[in-house]
Design an enzyme around this catalytic site. Structure first.
Site, PDB file in Angstrom:
ATOM      1  CE1 TYR A 155      36.740   7.792 -26.154  1.00 44.32           C
ATOM      2  CE2 TYR A 155      34.767   7.198 -27.212  1.00 44.32           C
ATOM      3  CZ  TYR A 155      35.764   7.859 -26.306  1.00 44.32           C
ATOM      4  OH  TYR A 155      34.783   8.700 -25.267  1.00 44.32           O
ATOM      5  CG  ASN A 160      46.141  24.511 -21.998  1.00 42.66           C
ATOM      6  OD1 ASN A 160      45.289  25.419 -21.877  1.00 42.66           O
ATOM      7  ND2 ASN A 160      46.910  24.310 -23.105  1.00 42.66           N
ATOM      8  CB  VAL A 183      37.376  18.568 -19.929  1.00 32.55           C
ATOM      9  CG1 VAL A 183      36.685  18.534 -18.488  1.00 32.55           C
ATOM     10  CG2 VAL A 183      36.539  17.938 -20.890  1.00 32.55           C
ATOM     11  CG  ASP A 213      57.349  20.231 -15.685  1.00 32.57           C
ATOM     12  OD1 ASP A 213      56.640  19.361 -15.146  1.00 32.57           O
ATOM     13  OD2 ASP A 213      57.695  21.240 -15.040  1.00 32.57           O
ATOM     14  CG  MET A 215      29.379  14.419 -21.830  1.00 33.92           C
ATOM     15  SD  MET A 215      29.073  15.346 -20.251  1.00 33.92           S
ATOM     16  CE  MET A 215      27.312  15.461 -20.275  1.00 33.92           C
TER      17      MET A 215
END
Lengths: 367, 367
Positions: A87, A187, A190, A211, A303
């Protein structure tokens, strides 16, 4: 001694808490010294291997601090990536993971008493606060009080993902009632928040999902949440349904790679695509003509940065108030989740890892 | 008859013009009917094959029109790409090429007399006006008068490329004296204008050019124009000189592909990269982290759209006035160019084609 400030009526619950926690070997107090349990990692790597449960003595609460008992803490993809060391933020090690969670104030320092009471529900104001622990002693300024009527799973999951959805819908393109927004990864946590907040605000959403075998169920689920159209990546180019829509001026992208390019292609002239994730682990490929001739723009949203820059800004409280009200009105549900007892954190970590690039149910540690 | 409005004093020069043009078989008048020559193409393809010289009868000038004799017309990459049929704008065919040029007003319709006089120098207000012709009859509203003291090569080349440079430096990021801008394709016509306008405005420029054999000469040329640093694509990552600079908040990209990605990497947090070309014929590849964590943004610029949207906007005249003043003050030179007689247009077309992806001298047709 800080402990003495606790009112008699609260003592009962503290004693219950202490008993419970002592039984769980996670929190105990002897001769005024308190102990808590936390997850911690000392090297970056596979979360299931590097994260370990430890017990620590909790520091005495000073006048600016509060003792918080955590009630629920979320396991987000960013937490996993942070532990993996991939990250953008690399905390100094050893580190307690967890960016999001909800706690209850147990003990207050003198200065904190003007702002909090024992029993108040709180969420961390800052990222990387370390929510994966039974207890925390923290500066009261690093906590935000939240209303008592918010369900635990909602409180534990509202700051990062619905916050991201809220800001992306609000801060990039002026949208009016009836306008359309397109997003991929619909999905995701967020994505689901985008669908619900957009629906509550009278915006239409075109939702793109990858898919997969059971796509009809997923489509129905997202339509039930308030999505206007749900399409798979392979359907989007040939969709007649999509052609009937005015082109969206806002696109939200958490997948990047080809999927991000497709979102860009769908935008109206002058449209803006906001990228907040790269689940495909691919960069965004931008056809030059879309920039020059369609005048689309690409921006990013994070964020963590927004929170840092709006640490104490009224906009932040306004956002939380709006989100809590949506939750109260049943217009914003927490993502599908499993509540996992803290001691079973290995189960939560395992379930939080993407399978075939897909994320399963949101894992919420409960204490 | 329109012709009769021409003043006696101008008649001399018209007669001279007519004589000259008649001799060149490009413009002649019999019994009040005027003829001109134009380049025209009726199918998209290789410019040297599909562009042909033709003669036409010029329409009689109505009250809203003027007859313009072209003096100089630029051959820009966008013209070549339009003829090839690979540009975003596909004119209906047959079409007269040429977006840029300078002309002289010969004959005026009644309503045009309030705005123009015979002898006025003019440039087209709109793209795709068709400057590759000896004469044009046009609505006076489609022309912009320019000062008489501007050199032909400057007047013929100032609208598109220096206009693009001016707007990109002005409209995307607020820059203050001493700030730095980075650009690739720094030797392009726009790139050279960026260097000069930035220098005149007290801005530093980091100029990236492609690696090539005679790069030292090119570097010196761009430094002489006012560039602060000139680096090749292969030097940019390891340049110590670059590290000494504060990161630029504005990047200008006409190459795209890897070169565009590198410009993005060099930007300060919150920096903006404006793409106005794709000389590499590759899309821009955007690492997701730059969008999310560095908060860089990508935008596009297209002078044609800006002009359309500012057809008669005071900002447009202000820009031209500024550019002409820079030219007068010798702070903005036209790009290196060859003046090619209109009859030798095939030479101009040949020289305007990129060689090994590089553009040579700007080709300016003269009449």
């Amino acid at each position: 001694m800080v402990w003495s400030r606790v009112t008699a009526s609260r003592m009962v619950s503290y004693k219950r808490t202490m008993l419970m926690c002592t039984l769980g070997r996670r929190y105990f107090m002897t001769s005024g010294v308190r102990y808590g349990s936390s997850l911690v990692y000392s090297e970056y790597g596979d979360p299931e291997k590097v994260v370990q449960m430890t017990q620590q003595e909790l520091p005495v609460v000073n006048s600016k601090q509060v003792l918080v008992k955590m009630l629920a803490a979320t396991v987000n993809p960013a937490d996993i990536n942070t532990i993996q060391g991939v990250y953008a933020v690399k905390p100094s090690l050893p580190s307690i993971p967890g960016n999001e969670g909800i706690g209850e104030v147990l003990v207050l320092g003198k200065e904190a008493e003007d702002y909090f009471q024992p029993g108040d529900r709180v969420i961390p104001r800052l990222n990387a606060w370390g929510t994966w622990r039974t207890h925390a002693v923290a500066d009261f300024t690093d906590l935000i009080k939240i209303p008592p009527d918010i369900a635990l799973a909602t409180g534990a999951t509202i700051a990062v993902n619905p916050g991201t959805a809220y800001r992306m819908l609000k801060d990039f393109v002026p949208l009016k009632h009836g306008d359309t927004v397109i997003q991929n990864g619909a999905n995701s946590a967020v994505g689901q928040a985008v669908i619900q907040i957009a629906a509550a605000w009278g915006l239409k959403t075109i939702n793109v999902v990858r898919d997969r075998p059971s796509v009809m169920n997923l489509k129905q689920k997202l339509l039930d949440l308030g999505g206007t159209v749900v399409l798979t990546e392979s359907e989007i180019r040939k969709s007649e349904e999509l052609k009937a829509f005015p082109k969206p001026s806002l696109g939200l992208n958490c997948v990047s790679g080809k999927s991000g390019t497709e979102i860009l292609r769908q935008l109206a002239p002058r449209g803006v695509m906001v990228t907040y994730g790269g689940m495909s682990r691919q960069p965004v490929t931008v056809p030059v003509g879309l920039l020059i001739f369609n005048d689309v723009a690409l921006k990013g949203f994070w964020m963590t940065r927004w929170n840092k820059e709006h640490y104490n800004h009224p906009k932040r409280q306004e956002m939380l108030d709006d989100l809590f009200q949506l939750a109260r009105d049943d217009l914003l549900q927490p993502p599908e989740h499993s509540l996992v007892p803290f001691d079973s954190y290995l189960v939560a970590l395992k379930n939080a890892m993407p399978k075939d690039g897909m994320l399963g149910k949101k894992q919420i540690l409960v204490f």
